[in-house]
Design a protein around this motif. Structure first.
Motif, PDB file in Angstrom:
ATOM      1  N   TRP A 283       0.920  -1.251  -0.112  1.00 43.71           N
ATOM      2  CA  TRP A 283       0.126   0.128  -0.026  1.00 43.71           C
ATOM      3  C   TRP A 283       0.760   1.118  -0.020  1.00 43.71           C
ATOM      4  CZ3 TRP A 283      -1.604  -4.384   1.524  1.00 43.71           C
ATOM      5  CH2 TRP A 283      -3.022  -5.072   1.414  1.00 43.71           C
ATOM      6  N   VAL A 289       3.904   7.089  -4.578  1.00 49.83           N
ATOM      7  CA  VAL A 289       3.574   6.854  -5.912  1.00 49.83           C
ATOM      8  C   VAL A 289       3.749   8.043  -7.013  1.00 49.83           C
ATOM      9  CG1 VAL A 289       1.314   6.504  -7.478  1.00 49.83           C
ATOM     10  CG2 VAL A 289       1.693   5.361  -5.194  1.00 49.83           C
ATOM     11  N   HIS A 325      -2.927  -3.285  -9.682  1.00 49.43           N
ATOM     12  CA  HIS A 325      -3.220  -2.183  -8.688  1.00 49.43           C
ATOM     13  C   HIS A 325      -3.462  -0.822  -8.990  1.00 49.43           C
ATOM     14  CE1 HIS A 325      -2.108  -5.285  -5.856  1.00 49.43           C
ATOM     15  NE2 HIS A 325      -0.541  -5.200  -6.086  1.00 49.43           N
ATOM     16  N   TYR A 327      -3.194   2.428  -6.744  1.00 54.15           N
ATOM     17  CA  TYR A 327      -2.891   2.896  -5.445  1.00 54.15           C
ATOM     18  C   TYR A 327      -3.748   3.921  -5.053  1.00 54.15           C
ATOM     19  CZ  TYR A 327       1.473   0.419  -6.780  1.00 54.15           C
ATOM     20  OH  TYR A 327       2.368  -0.637  -6.900  1.00 54.15           O
ATOM     21  N   ARG A 355      -4.139   3.645   4.430  1.00 56.38           N
ATOM     22  CA  ARG A 355      -3.836   3.499   3.217  1.00 56.38           C
ATOM     23  C   ARG A 355      -4.935   2.697   2.393  1.00 56.38           C
ATOM     24  NH1 ARG A 355       2.736   3.447   2.867  1.00 56.38           N
ATOM     25  NH2 ARG A 355       3.370   5.269   3.985  1.00 56.38           N
ATOM     26  N   ARG A 357      -6.071   0.920  -1.578  1.00 54.45           N
ATOM     27  CA  ARG A 357      -5.817   0.856  -2.796  1.00 54.45           C
ATOM     28  C   ARG A 357      -6.920  -0.328  -3.388  1.00 54.45           C
ATOM     29  NH1 ARG A 357      -1.014  -3.825  -2.361  1.00 54.45           N
ATOM     30  NH2 ARG A 357      -2.457  -5.824  -1.731  1.00 54.45           N
TER      31      ARG A 357
END
Length: 416
Positions: A283, A289, A325, A327, A355, A357
């Motif tokens: 995560w 990111v 994924h 994020y 967090r 996702r």
């Protein structure tokens, strides 16, 4: 830097001086308690490595029809304190929308469970072929081939995992004097319509009370599909997910030899450079990111397609399982809050973060299966794939290399 105090390993945060010379670096002490929440929306066949049960669970879901999107929640509490009576207890009181009752009980293990990602590497037979990047064809220099027979027993291939995205150090038994986690043994789990919005409180006898209000809910499910093109390449498509900070896809595949044992395992990543494993299956924070989007390790939040090179499918004709994924956001809390004056030392009693996702899993070549559709929770039960296992022995290379070296739980079973 992590310092061990009274049996507890903490992360000591020291902010670097910024701006003009003479700017103060604020000092901070470790909190008594750290609380962490991980919230995931899982659609399709579920995400590899995300606690979704791996390939075995994926196939079980496949035979039962196209799965609906699920909400998954993990809670971890670490404290430097011990319960005065020697009987640690902690509860997380949820908002009514979570549909988990008044509270969930955090379990303190008698025997400390193994750390996430601590799976032992088993040396399989055969080779691993590594591809990366989106495009019709793999560029010159790919694949990188790792011959497992040339590795010492228990040796992880050098350079296999990315060093640009280290694994996050989540709250764990080894970093806490007293540790509690959920899901435990109360039989409860998040539901497809559970919501995290609202007030939360964590109370127990080995940590200060922790209270915060969440403004971010579970992310929407990924609506993804894959289509094999005339060139042999595979086109991945997905609908944009609100709050997504970036996207990352990976595919694990295989080629069977004599005796139906996997002789080649193929690993592809959507990264523009050779970046695999490590924290990419975690995560990730929005700041991390953003950095990875800038260097093209992660696809931007505006990206909704990626073409898997034809050479990947050619190298793995018998089995290809993919994960995508999205994020998401992060919310962080602390008490007392960080002082605005950088000259004042920050001494928090507790910190908390959540967090998000969204993850989907798919079998390459099964167009439309593994995506969330117009809304995974509303998928028709009539959308059942005609899928039968056609190769045995995936527990060889896939179970050894993936389940061990890659840390994918339950990565055994048969593929389609």
């Amino acid at each position: 830097m992590r310092n061990k105090t009274k049996g507890l390993v903490f992360t000591s945060t020291v902010l670097a001086a910024v701006g003009a010379a003479g700017t103060w670096a604020q000092q901070a002490s470790a909190p008594i308690a750290r609380y962490e929440m991980r919230a995931e929306t899982m659609s399709g066949l579920g995400g590899m490595g995300g606690g979704g049960g791996g390939v075995g669970a994926a196939m079980s879901m496949a035979f039962g029809g196209a799965p609906k999107a699920q909400h998954m929640l993990w809670l971890d509490l670490g404290s430097s304190r011990a319960a005065a009576d020697g009987k640690p207890r902690a509860e997380h009181f949820m908002p009514a929308g979570a549909k988990l009752g008044e509270s969930v009980l955090l379990k303190t293990p008698v025997t400390k469970p193994s750390e996430p990602g601590a799976a032992e590497f088993q040396r399989p037979k055969g080779r691993m072929l590594i591809f990366w990047g989106c495009g019709e064809h793999a560029p010159k220099g790919q694949p990188v081939v790792i011959d497992f027979s040339k590795l010492a027993a228990g040796q992880v291939p050098p350079g296999l995992f990315t060093s640009a995205v280290p694994m996050d150090r989540w709250v764990s038994p080894s970093s806490s004097r007293t540790y509690g986690y959920w899901p435990g043994e109360d039989g409860k789990s998040a539901k497809p319509d559970s919501s995290l919005l609202g007030a939360h409180k964590v109370a127990g006898n080995y940590s200060p009370d922790i209270a915060f209000t969440l403004a971010k809910d579970f992310m929407a499910p990924l609506n993804a599909s894959n289509t094999v093109q005339g060139t042999g390449a595979t086109l991945l498509r997905w609908g944009a997910v609100g709050d997504a900070t970036g996207y990352y896809a990976m595919i694990i595949g295989g080629k069977a030899g004599k005796g139906q044992e996997m002789t080649d395992i193929v690993w592809w990543s959507s990264s523009a450079t050779r970046q695999f494993g490590g924290g990419l299956s975690d995560w990730l924070s929005p700041a991390t990111v953003a950095r990875l989007v800038a260097d093209k390790t992660v696809m931007s939040p505006q990206t909704t397609t990626c073409t898997v090179p034809a050479e990947v499918k050619a190298a793995a004709p018998d089995y290809m399982y993919g994960t995508l994924h999205a994020y998401g956001p992060e919310e962080s809390f602390a008490y007392p809050p960080r002082p605005a004056d950088p000259k004042v030392k920050w001494v928090p009693e507790w910190t908390a973060r959540i967090r998000h996702r969204s993850t989907t899993g798919f079998l390459v070549g099964m167009e439309g299966f593994g995506g969330a559709g117009a809304g995974a929770a509303q998928q028709s039960d009539q959308e059942k794939p005609a899928c039968k296992p056609k190769k045995k022995g995936l527990g060889g290379l896939l179970g050894g290399a993936v389940g061990g070296a890659l840390g994918v739980p339950g990565a055994g079973g048969n593929g389609c």
